[in-house]
Design a protein around this motif. Structure first.
Motif, PDB file in Angstrom:
ATOM      1  N   ARG A  12       0.902  -1.345   0.194  1.00  0.00           N
ATOM      2  CA  ARG A  12       0.215   0.140   0.028  1.00  0.00           C
ATOM      3  C   ARG A  12       0.760   0.956  -0.034  1.00  0.00           C
ATOM      4  NH1 ARG A  12      -3.659  -1.234   4.672  1.00  0.00           N
ATOM      5  NH2 ARG A  12      -5.104   0.507   3.925  1.00  0.00           N
ATOM      6  N   SER A  13       0.908   2.537  -1.086  1.00  0.00           N
ATOM      7  CA  SER A  13       1.080   3.190  -0.742  1.00  0.00           C
ATOM      8  C   SER A  13       0.859   3.801   1.067  1.00  0.00           C
ATOM      9  CB  SER A  13       1.010   4.578  -1.370  1.00  0.00           C
ATOM     10  OG  SER A  13      -0.965   4.692  -1.137  1.00  0.00           O
ATOM     11  N   LYS A  14       1.730   4.838   1.733  1.00  0.00           N
ATOM     12  CA  LYS A  14       2.186   5.443   2.569  1.00  0.00           C
ATOM     13  C   LYS A  14       0.901   6.700   2.826  1.00  0.00           C
ATOM     14  CE  LYS A  14       5.236   7.019   5.977  1.00  0.00           C
ATOM     15  NZ  LYS A  14       7.113   7.608   6.192  1.00  0.00           N
ATOM     16  N   ALA A  15       0.315   6.920   1.801  1.00  0.00           N
ATOM     17  CA  ALA A  15      -0.862   8.063   1.737  1.00  0.00           C
ATOM     18  C   ALA A  15      -1.585   7.550   2.023  1.00  0.00           C
ATOM     19  CB  ALA A  15      -0.385   8.444   0.252  1.00  0.00           C
ATOM     20  N   ASP A  16      -2.062   5.852   2.208  1.00  0.00           N
ATOM     21  CA  ASP A  16      -3.086   4.958   2.295  1.00  0.00           C
ATOM     22  C   ASP A  16      -3.047   4.396   3.751  1.00  0.00           C
ATOM     23  OD1 ASP A  16      -4.008   5.509  -0.244  1.00  0.00           O
ATOM     24  OD2 ASP A  16      -3.152   3.819  -1.125  1.00  0.00           O
ATOM     25  N   LEU A  17      -2.112   5.077   4.327  1.00  0.00           N
ATOM     26  CA  LEU A  17      -1.677   4.209   5.582  1.00  0.00           C
ATOM     27  C   LEU A  17      -2.438   5.463   6.904  1.00  0.00           C
ATOM     28  CD1 LEU A  17       1.646   2.549   5.833  1.00  0.00           C
ATOM     29  CD2 LEU A  17      -0.069   1.390   5.673  1.00  0.00           C
ATOM     30  N   PRO A  18      -3.643   4.608   7.745  1.00  0.00           N
ATOM     31  CA  PRO A  18      -3.796   5.343   8.804  1.00  0.00           C
ATOM     32  C   PRO A  18      -2.799   5.753   8.809  1.00  0.00           C
ATOM     33  CG  PRO A  18      -4.142   3.312   9.763  1.00  0.00           C
ATOM     34  CD  PRO A  18      -3.049   3.232   8.175  1.00  0.00           C
ATOM     35  N   THR A  19      -3.483   7.116  10.561  1.00  0.00           N
ATOM     36  CA  THR A  19      -2.679   7.905  10.907  1.00  0.00           C
ATOM     37  C   THR A  19      -2.708   8.564  12.192  1.00  0.00           C
ATOM     38  OG1 THR A  19      -3.555  10.546   9.891  1.00  0.00           O
ATOM     39  CG2 THR A  19      -1.431   8.307   9.155  1.00  0.00           C
ATOM     40  N   LYS A  20      -2.316   8.515  13.108  1.00  0.00           N
ATOM     41  CA  LYS A  20      -2.790   9.458  14.717  1.00  0.00           C
ATOM     42  C   LYS A  20      -1.909  10.839  15.002  1.00  0.00           C
ATOM     43  CE  LYS A  20      -4.630   5.505  16.728  1.00  0.00           C
ATOM     44  NZ  LYS A  20      -4.279   4.542  17.726  1.00  0.00           N
ATOM     45  N   ASN A  76       2.965  16.562  18.980  1.00  0.00           N
ATOM     46  CA  ASN A  76       2.147  16.496  18.190  1.00  0.00           C
ATOM     47  C   ASN A  76       2.405  16.897  16.829  1.00  0.00           C
ATOM     48  OD1 ASN A  76      -0.360  18.076  19.905  1.00  0.00           O
ATOM     49  ND2 ASN A  76       1.143  19.800  20.690  1.00  0.00           N
ATOM     50  N   LEU A  77       3.331  15.795  16.851  1.00  0.00           N
ATOM     51  CA  LEU A  77       3.204  15.424  15.126  1.00  0.00           C
ATOM     52  C   LEU A  77       2.767  14.163  14.665  1.00  0.00           C
ATOM     53  CD1 LEU A  77       7.185  15.966  15.112  1.00  0.00           C
ATOM     54  CD2 LEU A  77       5.439  17.332  14.284  1.00  0.00           C
ATOM     55  N   PRO A  78       2.649  14.027  13.671  1.00  0.00           N
ATOM     56  CA  PRO A  78       1.575  13.464  12.689  1.00  0.00           C
ATOM     57  C   PRO A  78       2.396  11.625  12.760  1.00  0.00           C
ATOM     58  CG  PRO A  78       2.187  14.624  11.017  1.00  0.00           C
ATOM     59  CD  PRO A  78       2.573  15.281  12.737  1.00  0.00           C
ATOM     60  N   PHE A  79       2.076  10.890  13.028  1.00  0.00           N
ATOM     61  CA  PHE A  79       2.645   9.645  12.364  1.00  0.00           C
ATOM     62  C   PHE A  79       1.869   8.656  11.589  1.00  0.00           C
ATOM     63  CE2 PHE A  79       0.927   8.135  17.378  1.00  0.00           C
ATOM     64  CZ  PHE A  79       0.655   7.112  17.113  1.00  0.00           C
ATOM     65  N   THR A  80       2.247   6.702  10.832  1.00  0.00           N
ATOM     66  CA  THR A  80       1.909   6.395  10.371  1.00  0.00           C
ATOM     67  C   THR A  80       1.689   5.028  10.922  1.00  0.00           C
ATOM     68  OG1 THR A  80       3.162   6.288   9.353  1.00  0.00           O
ATOM     69  CG2 THR A  80       1.644   7.912   8.151  1.00  0.00           C
ATOM     70  N   TRP A  81       0.772   4.643  10.381  1.00  0.00           N
ATOM     71  CA  TRP A  81       0.199   3.067  11.106  1.00  0.00           C
ATOM     72  C   TRP A  81       1.901   2.190  11.057  1.00  0.00           C
ATOM     73  CZ3 TRP A  81       1.191  -1.674   8.470  1.00  0.00           C
ATOM     74  CH2 TRP A  81       0.417  -2.819   8.853  1.00  0.00           C
ATOM     75  N   ARG A  82       1.976   1.330  11.914  1.00  0.00           N
ATOM     76  CA  ARG A  82       3.055   0.504  11.782  1.00  0.00           C
ATOM     77  C   ARG A  82       3.530  -0.276  12.063  1.00  0.00           C
ATOM     78  NH1 ARG A  82       8.393   2.939  14.166  1.00  0.00           N
ATOM     79  NH2 ARG A  82       8.047   5.313  13.796  1.00  0.00           N
ATOM     80  N   LYS A  83       3.505  -1.590  10.756  1.00  0.00           N
ATOM     81  CA  LYS A  83       3.367  -3.444  10.853  1.00  0.00           C
ATOM     82  C   LYS A  83       3.408  -4.264  12.069  1.00  0.00           C
ATOM     83  CE  LYS A  83       3.196  -7.646   9.060  1.00  0.00           C
ATOM     84  NZ  LYS A  83       2.103  -8.631   8.327  1.00  0.00           N
ATOM     85  N   LYS A  84       4.700  -2.831  13.153  1.00  0.00           N
ATOM     86  CA  LYS A  84       4.688  -3.608  14.349  1.00  0.00           C
ATOM     87  C   LYS A  84       3.667  -3.344  15.379  1.00  0.00           C
ATOM     88  CE  LYS A  84       7.148  -0.224  16.565  1.00  0.00           C
ATOM     89  NZ  LYS A  84       8.745  -0.126  17.127  1.00  0.00           N
TER      90      LYS A  84
END
Length: 47
Positions: free
Chosen positions: A5-13, A19-27
């Motif tokens: 999947r492209s990184k843009a399709d991964l969920p973020t929080k 206060n920085l966004p971070f994306t889903w990781r496999k772990k």
């Protein structure tokens, strides 16, 4: 058919400490709903 999947399709929080966004990781696949902090450093500084 692409396997990745492209990184843009991964969920973020947003990390509540830095206060920085971070994306889903496999772990975090098994417990993404419980993940609150982007890193171990932010988890330790949460106070």
């Amino acid at each position: 058919m692409p396997r990745h999947r492209s990184k843009a399709d991964l969920p973020t929080k947003v990390c509540p400490v830095c206060n920085l966004p971070f994306t889903w990781r496999k772990k975090w696949e098994a417990n993404w709903d419980e993940v609150k902090y982007c890193s171990e450093r932010c988890r330790r500084r949460r106070g």
